[in-house]
Design a protein around this motif. Structure first.
Motif, PDB file in Angstrom:
ATOM      1  N   CYS A  92       0.858  -1.188   0.000  1.00 49.56           N
ATOM      2  CA  CYS A  92       0.000   0.000   0.000  1.00 49.56           C
ATOM      3  C   CYS A  92       0.890   1.233   0.000  1.00 49.56           C
ATOM      4  N   LEU A  93       0.770   2.057  -1.029  1.00 48.83           N
ATOM      5  CA  LEU A  93       1.532   3.294  -1.106  1.00 48.83           C
ATOM      6  C   LEU A  93       0.650   4.434  -0.604  1.00 48.83           C
ATOM      7  N   GLN A  94       1.108   5.102   0.435  1.00 48.61           N
ATOM      8  CA  GLN A  94       0.294   6.080   1.137  1.00 48.61           C
ATOM      9  C   GLN A  94       0.912   7.474   1.108  1.00 48.61           C
ATOM     10  N   ALA A  95       0.045   8.480   1.236  1.00 59.60           N
ATOM     11  CA  ALA A  95       0.477   9.865   1.421  1.00 59.60           C
ATOM     12  C   ALA A  95       0.294  10.242   2.881  1.00 59.60           C
ATOM     13  N   GLU A  96       1.261  10.978   3.401  1.00 63.19           N
ATOM     14  CA  GLU A  96       1.145  11.557   4.737  1.00 63.19           C
ATOM     15  C   GLU A  96       1.135  13.068   4.568  1.00 63.19           C
ATOM     16  N   HIS A  97       0.000  13.674   4.874  1.00 71.37           N
ATOM     17  CA  HIS A  97      -0.211  15.090   4.585  1.00 71.37           C
ATOM     18  C   HIS A  97       0.400  15.959   5.687  1.00 71.37           C
ATOM     19  N   GLY A  98       1.349  16.808   5.287  1.00 68.62           N
ATOM     20  CA  GLY A  98       1.991  17.709   6.220  1.00 68.62           C
ATOM     21  C   GLY A  98       1.524  19.142   6.023  1.00 68.62           C
ATOM     22  N   ALA A  99       1.949  20.024   6.923  1.00 71.68           N
ATOM     23  CA  ALA A  99       1.535  21.426   6.856  1.00 71.68           C
ATOM     24  C   ALA A  99       2.074  22.111   5.609  1.00 71.68           C
ATOM     25  N   LEU A 100       3.294  21.757   5.208  1.00 68.31           N
ATOM     26  CA  LEU A 100       3.924  22.405   4.063  1.00 68.31           C
ATOM     27  C   LEU A 100       3.943  21.528   2.826  1.00 68.31           C
ATOM     28  N   GLN A 101       4.108  20.230   2.993  1.00 66.70           N
ATOM     29  CA  GLN A 101       4.143  19.340   1.836  1.00 66.70           C
ATOM     30  C   GLN A 101       3.809  17.916   2.265  1.00 66.70           C
ATOM     31  N   ASP A 102       3.390  17.117   1.300  1.00 66.90           N
ATOM     32  CA  ASP A 102       3.092  15.722   1.562  1.00 66.90           C
ATOM     33  C   ASP A 102       4.365  14.885   1.498  1.00 66.90           C
ATOM     34  N   THR A 103       4.400  13.841   2.287  1.00 69.42           N
ATOM     35  CA  THR A 103       5.430  12.823   2.170  1.00 69.42           C
ATOM     36  C   THR A 103       4.730  11.495   1.895  1.00 69.42           C
ATOM     37  N   TYR A 104       5.526  10.488   1.504  1.00 69.09           N
ATOM     38  CA  TYR A 104       4.928   9.222   1.080  1.00 69.09           C
ATOM     39  C   TYR A 104       5.669   8.060   1.712  1.00 69.09           C
ATOM     40  N   ARG A 105       4.974   6.927   1.810  1.00 67.32           N
ATOM     41  CA  ARG A 105       5.610   5.725   2.334  1.00 67.32           C
ATOM     42  C   ARG A 105       5.001   4.490   1.687  1.00 67.32           C
ATOM     43  N   ALA A 106       5.795   3.424   1.671  1.00 67.66           N
ATOM     44  CA  ALA A 106       5.346   2.121   1.184  1.00 67.66           C
ATOM     45  C   ALA A 106       5.104   1.246   2.404  1.00 67.66           C
ATOM     46  N   VAL A 107       3.884   0.728   2.514  1.00 68.01           N
ATOM     47  CA  VAL A 107       3.485  -0.032   3.694  1.00 68.01           C
ATOM     48  C   VAL A 107       3.190  -1.472   3.279  1.00 68.01           C
ATOM     49  N   VAL A 108       3.851  -2.419   3.921  1.00 71.36           N
ATOM     50  CA  VAL A 108       3.572  -3.839   3.697  1.00 71.36           C
ATOM     51  C   VAL A 108       2.485  -4.262   4.682  1.00 71.36           C
ATOM     52  N   LEU A 109       1.429  -4.895   4.151  1.00 66.22           N
ATOM     53  CA  LEU A 109       0.269  -5.289   4.943  1.00 66.22           C
ATOM     54  C   LEU A 109       0.162  -6.807   5.016  1.00 66.22           C
ATOM     55  N   ASP A 110      -0.387  -7.302   6.127  1.00 68.14           N
ATOM     56  CA  ASP A 110      -0.671  -8.734   6.199  1.00 68.14           C
ATOM     57  C   ASP A 110      -2.039  -9.002   5.586  1.00 68.14           C
ATOM     58  N   ASP A 111      -2.519 -10.235   5.697  1.00 70.56           N
ATOM     59  CA  ASP A 111      -3.755 -10.595   5.015  1.00 70.56           C
ATOM     60  C   ASP A 111      -4.993  -9.959   5.622  1.00 70.56           C
ATOM     61  N   HIS A 112      -4.869  -9.325   6.815  1.00 70.91           N
ATOM     62  CA  HIS A 112      -5.975  -8.584   7.419  1.00 70.91           C
ATOM     63  C   HIS A 112      -5.737  -7.072   7.374  1.00 70.91           C
ATOM     64  N   LEU A 113      -4.834  -6.653   6.501  1.00 71.07           N
ATOM     65  CA  LEU A 113      -4.517  -5.238   6.277  1.00 71.07           C
ATOM     66  C   LEU A 113      -3.853  -4.579   7.481  1.00 71.07           C
ATOM     67  N   GLU A 143      -0.505  -3.357   9.352  1.00 70.88           N
ATOM     68  CA  GLU A 143       0.822  -2.933   8.916  1.00 70.88           C
ATOM     69  C   GLU A 143       1.908  -3.821   9.519  1.00 70.88           C
ATOM     70  N   LEU A 144       2.752  -4.371   8.663  1.00 71.88           N
ATOM     71  CA  LEU A 144       3.883  -5.173   9.097  1.00 71.88           C
ATOM     72  C   LEU A 144       5.179  -4.371   9.133  1.00 71.88           C
ATOM     73  N   HIS A 145       5.337  -3.491   8.134  1.00 76.08           N
ATOM     74  CA  HIS A 145       6.576  -2.714   8.012  1.00 76.08           C
ATOM     75  C   HIS A 145       6.302  -1.582   7.034  1.00 76.08           C
ATOM     76  N   SER A 146       7.022  -0.485   7.177  1.00 78.31           N
ATOM     77  CA  SER A 146       6.883   0.616   6.226  1.00 78.31           C
ATOM     78  C   SER A 146       8.256   1.163   5.865  1.00 78.31           C
ATOM     79  N   PHE A 147       8.322   1.764   4.699  1.00 80.66           N
ATOM     80  CA  PHE A 147       9.562   2.343   4.189  1.00 80.66           C
ATOM     81  C   PHE A 147       9.259   3.732   3.634  1.00 80.66           C
ATOM     82  N   PRO A 148      10.124   4.711   3.880  1.00 84.00           N
ATOM     83  CA  PRO A 148       9.910   6.023   3.252  1.00 84.00           C
ATOM     84  C   PRO A 148       9.981   5.881   1.739  1.00 84.00           C
ATOM     85  N   ALA A 149       9.096   6.570   1.049  1.00 78.75           N
ATOM     86  CA  ALA A 149       9.106   6.592  -0.414  1.00 78.75           C
ATOM     87  C   ALA A 149       9.603   7.955  -0.865  1.00 78.75           C
ATOM     88  N   ALA A 150      10.455   7.955  -1.868  1.00 78.36           N
ATOM     89  CA  ALA A 150      11.172   9.176  -2.250  1.00 78.36           C
ATOM     90  C   ALA A 150      10.352  10.135  -3.093  1.00 78.36           C
TER      91      ALA A 150
END
Length: 344
Positions: A109-130, A132-139
């Motif tokens: 799941c590729l997600q946006a994290e909305h900040g006051a000045l700009q959005d950042t993004y991350r890649a989230v690995v999900l298990d079979d019940h959605l 979160e198992l682990h996340s990584f910053p996305a560039a």
């Protein structure tokens, strides 16, 4: 006209201009606010969406999971419908994703994290019940994602600069992670590229759009020198080998024999250059599908003979199907949806 009168006239003109600009600006803000509020409201005639559990485990009854684009409180959440009844009520998970894929009980799941000045993004690995198992910053801005058939590997592509594949002024970054030990290959551009049988290096190489064959072999797009290529990747050897030219966003068929992809065709608008094709990997024979509209998506195989992909729609995007053999016709499968995947 005397100078005092000229000055008063200029001041009056300036005041009128300021008032007009303020009115226009206020109107634009109110319009944008109204549009944003409308997206949180269920629209008449839209699909029925209710909250509930969403599973990524293959079951007796096949399901389709996707990013719900229908206006209302569950917009942008992962939702599911029975694969055999895609126009039925949707069950929405509460988990929001910009791009999504699943296989083997694993989700990316590729997600946006909305900040006051700009959005950042991350890649989230999900298990079979959605969960979160682990996340990584996305560039950068999320654009493509895939999971290997076993569920052991997950890949994602983001725009580091630019936000469209249509032109040449963009840069991507593609990563692959092994969810068994969280070994991350952060940038596939670090792999050795073998072009036309010879080692190749260039500063303009971009890699995107991974599709997995197994837990070692994969396919992707490599771009360099103004051309795109289908490449076969080898994780263990850290190599990318070119196979065929003018291939973007490949998608491997369930039987591993064909690649669905978007191809730039001559004589069409530079802003809408792609058509949907299928490549036979044994013969390298190309087949144009019956879909004649511009395709800017990484298609999904709903079975061994049918392709599923997104096109712009009234609520952002709709999902369409077309036979992979070049025959038949296009059919809209699901409105207000994008980023589809079949858990099993």
């Amino acid at each position: 006209m005397t100078r005092p009168l000229q000055n008063r006239t200029r001041v009056l003109i300036l005041l009128v201009a300021v008032l007009l600009l303020g009115t226009v600006g206020t109107g634009a803000v109110l319009y944008a606010s109204d549009q944003s509020a409308r997206k949180d409201q269920v629209q008449p005639g839209g699909p029925v969406v209710t909250p509930g559990p969403v599973s990524l485990q293959p079951g007796a009854a096949r399901t389709l999971v996707f990013r719900n684009m229908a206006w209302g409180p569950h917009r942008d959440e992962l939702a599911t419908v029975p694969a055999g009844h895609p126009d039925g009520p949707r069950t929405s998970s509460g988990v929001q994703c910009l791009r999504f894929h699943t296989a083997g009980g694993t989700g990316i799941c590729l997600q946006a994290e909305h900040g006051a000045l700009q959005d950042t993004y991350r890649a989230v690995v999900l298990d079979d019940h959605l969960k979160e198992l682990h996340s990584f910053p996305a560039a950068g801005i999320p654009t493509r994602s895939r999971v290997s058939p076993s569920g052991h590997l997950a890949a994602w592509t983001v725009f580091v600069s630019g936000d469209s594949y249509a032109g040449t002024d963009f840069s991507t970054r593609t990563s692959i992670v092994d969810v068994r030990d969280w070994n991350l290959r952060e940038n596939l551009e670090a792999f050795d590229l073998i072009k036309d049988g010879k080692p190749y290096r260039a500063p303009d190489v971009n890699i995107w759009g991974v599709t997995f064959a197994d837990d070692n072999a994969f396919y992707a797009t490599a771009a360099t020198g103004g051309q795109t290529y289908l490449v076969r990747g080898d994780l263990a050897a850290r190599t990318l080998t070119t196979l065929h030219q003018n291939v973007e966003c490949p998608s491997l068929s369930p039987d591993g024999t064909r690649i669905a992809y978007k191809k730039r065709v001559p004589g069409v608008s530079a802003d809408a250059p792609w058509r949907l094709y299928v490549l036979d990997l044994a013969t390298m024979t190309e087949t144009a599908t019956a879909e004649q509209r511009n395709i800017d998506d990484q298609a999904v195989w709903s079975d061994t003979s049918t392709l599923l992909y997104a096109l712009p729609g009234d609520f952002g995007a709709d999902l369409w199907t077309v036979p992979a053999d070049g025959g038949g016709s296009v059919v809209r499968l699901l409105e207000a949806a994008v980023a589809p995947a079949y858990p099993g």
